[in-house]
Write an enzyme that holds these catalytic residues in place. Structure first.
Site, PDB file in Angstrom:
ATOM      1  N   GLY A  72      -0.551 -20.534  23.990  1.00  0.00           N
ATOM      2  CA  GLY A  72       0.167 -21.305  24.876  1.00  0.00           C
ATOM      3  C   GLY A  72      -0.203 -20.684  26.361  1.00  0.00           C
TER       4      GLY A  72
ATOM      5  CB  ILE B 157      -6.508 -16.606  39.803  1.00  0.00           C
ATOM      6  CG1 ILE B 157      -5.612 -15.313  40.020  1.00  0.00           C
ATOM      7  CG2 ILE B 157      -5.525 -17.422  38.914  1.00  0.00           C
ATOM      8  CD1 ILE B 157      -5.021 -14.453  39.064  1.00  0.00           C
TER       9      ILE B 157
ATOM     10  CB  THR C 217      -3.260 -21.793  33.270  1.00  0.00           C
ATOM     11  OG1 THR C 217      -4.421 -21.372  33.775  1.00  0.00           O
ATOM     12  CG2 THR C 217      -3.141 -23.289  32.665  1.00  0.00           C
TER      13      THR C 217
ATOM     14  CD  GLU D  81       0.799  -7.608  26.981  1.00  0.00           C
ATOM     15  OE1 GLU D  81      -0.449  -7.418  27.437  1.00  0.00           O
ATOM     16  OE2 GLU D  81       1.327  -7.553  25.988  1.00  0.00           O
TER      17      GLU D  81
END
Ligand code: MOS
Length: 737
Positions: free
Chosen positions: A464, A628, A633, A703
C-alpha cells in the site's frame, strides 16, 4: 554514469498510483480473492488458556459435521521443521508439535471443510480439555525469565556517572507503552495449492522469498518447487514480515486433504496470530548543563516477549543515536510471558523509545526554562553519535526550521495553560525523529521489448506504500522512457530476490537494484552496437550517454542518438534484459554514517479541562527523506504514518485480561483506532537533498511518519495543562480536572 541523484529533482513527480485503476475496479487480486476448482476452506481452533497443556482433545463431533474433510491436531500433525534465521531473528516455531499451551489463542487445531461456514461450525465442535498452570502475564512477575541485552545492542560511551555528577539539571521518568496490534485492514489470508510435489501459495506477506524459504525448510521440499504470490497485500504494518504458524497450517491442510485450501484469519484471530507491538516500560534519565547541553543519558527499556519465540525491539537504543551527548548508556531487557509473540509493528522499538526520549527532553526543557526547539537544536548531532562519522545526509536542522516556520512555533507562549481558544486549552508540542537506516541486498531484472515497452520486476511487495508506482517512475527515468511504457512486476517469488517491505528499507534497496538493472540494460544496448557501423552510438561508453524518449543519446552530441527499438530490430532481437543487484552502503568504505530519515513533528492540541477531551487540532511534519521519488505517494506515507502516530498516542491499547491472558478487545468494535473526525488537516513538508550513500539517494519515508507523534501530543498536553503524560495511550481520565 552520473548518479541519478545528481541529475534528478529532489522531489519526483506526483504521479498517480499506477495500480489505482485496478484497485478501484476490483481487478487487483488480494490473497483471499484467489479460488481454485475444488477449493476447501479452513478454520482454526485456538487455546482458551494462557499456560498449561492439552489433556484431551476430542475431534469426533467436528469430524462428523457436514462438509468436514479433516481436523488436524497435535496428535495427528507430522513433525515439521523450522524456518530460517533471518536478519529479523529466528522464524516462529512450527505449530501443533506438542500438547503445551504457551499463550491464549495458540492454534490447537485446524479444521478443513467444503465451505468456510462448515469449517467454522466444525471448529466450534472441537472439545479441548486443559491442565492449566499459572500464566506469567505481568512484566514485573518475579518468576518470569529476563533476557538481558537480547540483540547485543546495549551501548555505553563516556562516563555516565561522572556526566550526571557534572549536570546542573537532571530529569528522570518512567514511560510506558501498551501492547498495540498491527491490524492491517486486509485480514491475513493464505491459499495453498499442491500439484504433486510443487506448491503454490498466495499469502498476505511482506516478503515472498521468506515464505518460500520457510516452507521449503518446514516441509523439507526444494525451494524450486514452491511459488509464493503476493501481488497485492491489504496492508501490513509489520504483521506480514514473518511467516506465522497459520500459513504452515494451511499448507499442511492442503497436503492432507489433497485439495487447495484457503484460510482467512478472523479479526479476533489477527490479535493472537500475527504479532503485535509489545508492552514496554522505559526509564529514561537525562542530565544537562544550565545552558542546555546534554551531558549524560541513561536509558533502560524492558519489553514483553513470548515464552519461546523472539522479537527485535531495542527500545532504548534511540537514546544513543539521536543527539550529541558524550556520556550515554542504553540497556534493553525482555521478559518472557505467556502472550502471543510480539513482532515488528509500525516503527518497532522507535515507536516506543522515541516517546520516552522526546518526552524526557520536553521535561528537561521545562526544567531548564528553555524552548524545547532550542534544546533540540543545541544538541543536534553534527556527526553520527555512535560512529563519529559524518552523516551521508542530515537535514534535521532544516526540518526544525521549516517545520517551526510553517507551524508558527514562535507564537507559542511558553507558560503552561496560557493559551486558550474559548473554553479549550491550547497546547503546542514538538518532537524530533532520527530514524535508523535499514538496507539489505536486493535484485531486480529489467527487459526492453521490441515494441518499446519495458518490464522491470523483483519479488518485492507493495503493501500500500506505492512501490509499484515509484519503481515504475524510477525505471522510466533510468531507461529514458515515459512511465506509461514501463510495467513493474512484483509479489512473485519466481522473480529476482527482494527483501521484505519493512524497516522503511525497501525503496532504497529495491530502487537501487532497479536503477542498476536499468543502467546495465543501457550498457547491454551499447555492447550490441559497439562495432555496429550502422549505429551513431558505435563505440560509445556508458559514461558517454544519456537516455530520453526511448533513445540513447551521446551526451556531448545529443543529435547522435538511436532508439532502443531500432537497435533491437537491426539485431533481430525481441527483447534485451539485464539484472541489477544492490548491496547495502558500507559506512567504513564511504567514510560516512548511512543516515535514515529525519523528522520534526509539531502538534497543536485542544483540551476541554472539564471533560478531559483531547483533540489534535493541527500537525506539521517536516521530513528529510532524502530524494523523494513521488511527491504524492511519499506524502501519503507520512500522512498515513501520522494517523498511526495519533492512533498510538490516543487510542490503541490491546487489553489482556490479567487472569486468563485473553485479549479482551480483539475486535474493531472494541479496539480503538481513529476515525476521520479524530484527524485534523495534516501538513507534510519534505526538506533536504538526495542522500549521498546510494546512487538513487532515497531514504525510507514509511515509519518516520509515525514516530514522534506520541511525544509531540503528550508534550502539547503538558503545555496546555501542566499534566505530564508518561503512559500511552493518553486517555480522558488522565486529563480530567
Ligand atoms: Mo515494518 S514494522 O518494518 O513493516
Amino acid at each position: 554514469m552520473s548518479t541519478i541523484a545528481e541529475r534528478a529533482p529532489v522531489i519526483g513527480a506526483a504521479l498517480d498510483r499506477v495500480d489505482a485503476p485496478l484497485k478501484v475496479t476490483g481487478s487487483a487480486h488480494y490473497p483471499n480473492d484467489f479460488a481454485y476448482p475444488g477449493l476447501a476452506h479452513a478454520a482454526l481452533v485456538r487455546a482458551t488458556i494462557a499456560a498449561g497443556r492439552i489433556s484431551t482433545i476430542d475431534t469426533s463431533q467436528a469430524e462428523a459435521a457436514p462438509g468436514v474433510l479433516t481436523v488436524i491436531t497435535h496428535l495427528t500433525a507430522p513433525q515439521l521443521g523450522r524456518g530460517p534465521m533471518t536478519l529479523l531473528g529466528p522464524s516462529p516455531p512450527a505449530p501443533l508439535q506438542d500438547d503445551r499451551i504457551l499463550h491464549y489463542g495458540q492454534h490447537v487445531a485446524i479444521v478443513v471443510a467444503d465451505t468456510t461456514e462448515q469449517a467454522r461450525h466444525a471448529a466450534s465442535l472441537v472439545r479441548v480439555r486443559y491442565e492449566t498452570t499459572d500464566a506469567l502475564l505481568d512484566l514485573d512477575d518475579p518468576r518470569a525469565e529476563v533476557v538481558t541485552n537480547p540483540w547485543n545492542l546495549d551501548t555505553e560511551r563516556g562516563d555516565v556517572d561522572a556526566g550526571f555528577a557534572a549536570a546542573d539539571v537532571v530529569v528522570e521518568g518512567t514511560y510506558t507503552t501498551p501492547d498495540n496490534t498491527n491490524n492491517p485492514l486486509g485480514l491475513m489470508s493464505t491459499v495453498a495449492l499442491w500439484q504433486g510435489d510443487s506448491l503454490t501459495v498466495h499469502d498476505s506477506t511482506q516478503w515472498p522469498h521468506n515464505v518460500r524459504t520457510s516452507l521449503a525448510q518446514i516441509f523439507k521440499i526444494p525451494e524450486s518447487g514452491i511459488r509464493v504470490l503476493a501481488p497485492y497485500v491489504g496492508g501490513g504494518f509489520g504483521a506480514g514480515l514473518r511467516m506465522w504458524p497459520h500459513v504452515i497450517l494451511t499448507v499442511l491442510a492442503a497436503r492432507e486433504v489433497g485439495r487447495p485450501v484457503k484460510l482467512v484469519l478472523t479479526r479476533p484471530e489477527m490479535f493472537t496470530s500475527v504479532g503485535h507491538r509489545p508492552h514496554s516500560v522505559m526509564r529514561f534519565k537525562l542530565g544537562a548543563t544550565r545552558d542546555g547541553d546534554l551531558v549524560a543519558i541513561d536509558a533502560d527499556g524492558v519489553s514483553s516477549v513470548a515464552m519461546e519465540d523472539d522479537d527485535y525491539e531495542p527500545v532504548s537504543l534511540c537514546a544513543a543515536v539521536s543527539y550529541a551527548c558524550p556520556n550515554v548508556r542504553t540497556r534493553d531487557r525482555q521478559v518472557r510471558l505467556n502472550i502471543p509473540c510480539p513482532g515488528s509493528m509500525r516503527a518497532p522499538a522507535e515507536g516506543q523509545g522515541n516517546f520516552a526520549l522526546e518526552s524526557a527532553l520536553d521535561e528537561l526543557a521545562h526544567s531548564l526554562g528553555m524552548d524545547p526547539l532550542e534544546l533540540r537544536l543545541r544538541n543536534f548531532a553534527d556527526v553520527d553519535p555512535l560512529s563519529g562519522l559524518p552523516w551521508s545526509s542530515n537535514a534535521l536542522r532544516e526540518c526544525y526550521e521549516r517545520g517551526a516556520e510553517r507551524f508558527g512555533w514562535t507564537s507559542r507562549n511558553p507558560e503552561i495553560g496560557s493559551m486558550r481558544e474559548g473554553r479549550w486549552l491550547v497546547g503546542y508540542g514538538l518532537a524530533a525523529v532520527s530514524y535508523p537506516a535499514y538496507q539489505v541486498p536486493c535484485q531486480a531484472r529489467a527487459s526492453l521489448h521490441r515494441d518499446g515497452s519495458a518490464f522491470v520486476r523483483s519479488a518485492a511487495t507493495d503493501i500500500g506504500t506505492g512501490t509499484y508506482t515509484v519503481m515504475t517512475q524510477l525505471a522510466a527515468e533510468s531507461l529514458g522512457l515515459d512511465a506509461s511504457r514501463v510495467r513493474f512486476g512484483l509479489g512473485d517469488s519466481d522473480m529476482p530476490y527482494s527483501p521484505q517491505a519493512g524497516g522503511s528499507g525497501l525503496t532504497g534497496a529495491l530502487g537501487n537494484a532497479v536503477h542498476l538493472a536499468c543502467r546495465r540494460l543501457v550498457s547491454e544496448f551499447l555492447d550490441l552496437v559497439r562495432d555496429d557501423a550502422g549505429s551513431p552510438l558505435r563505440g560509445a561508453k556508458p559514461d558517454d550517454v544519456t537516455v530520453s524518449q526511448g533513445r540513447i543519446h551521446l551526451t556531448g552530441d545529443p543529435a547522435r542518438s538511436e532508439a532502443y527499438t531500432d537497435i533491437l530490430a537491426r539485431h533481430g532481437l525481441e527483447e534485451l534484459s539485464a539484472d541489477g543487484r544492490s548491496t547495502p552502503p558500507q559506512p567504513e568504505q564511504l567514510g560516512m554514517a548511512v543516515a535514515g530519515a529525519f523528522g520534526a513533528k509539531f502538534v497543536e492540541v485542544r483540551i476541554d479541562p472539564d471533560l478531559g477531551l483531547l483533540r489534535v487540532a493541527r500537525v506539521v511534519s517536516a521530513i528529510d527523506g532524502g530524494r523523494i521519488l513521488n511527491a504524492k505517494t511519499a506524502s501519503s506515507q507520512i500522512t498515513g504514518g501520522t494517523v498511526g502516530g495519533i492512533s498510538q498516542a490516543m487510542f490503541e491499547d490491546t487489553a489482556t485480561d490479567g487472569e486468563t491472558g485473553r485479549i479482551a478487545n480483539a475486535t474493531f468494535g472494541d479496539y480503538l483506532i481513529p476515525v476521520n473526525a479524530d484527524i485534523p488537516d495534516l501538513d507534510v513538508i519534505f526538506v533536504g537533498e538526495p542522500d549521498r550513500a546510494t546512487p538513487v539517494g532515497t531514504k525510507g519515508v514509511g515509519e518516520v511518519g509515525l514516530v514522534g507523534l506520541a511525544a509531540a501530543i503528550a508534550n502539547a498536553v503538558h503545555h496546555a495543562t501542566g499534566r505530564r503524560i508518561r503512559s500511552l495511550p493518553i486517555t480522558l481520565d488522565q486529563l480530567m480536572r
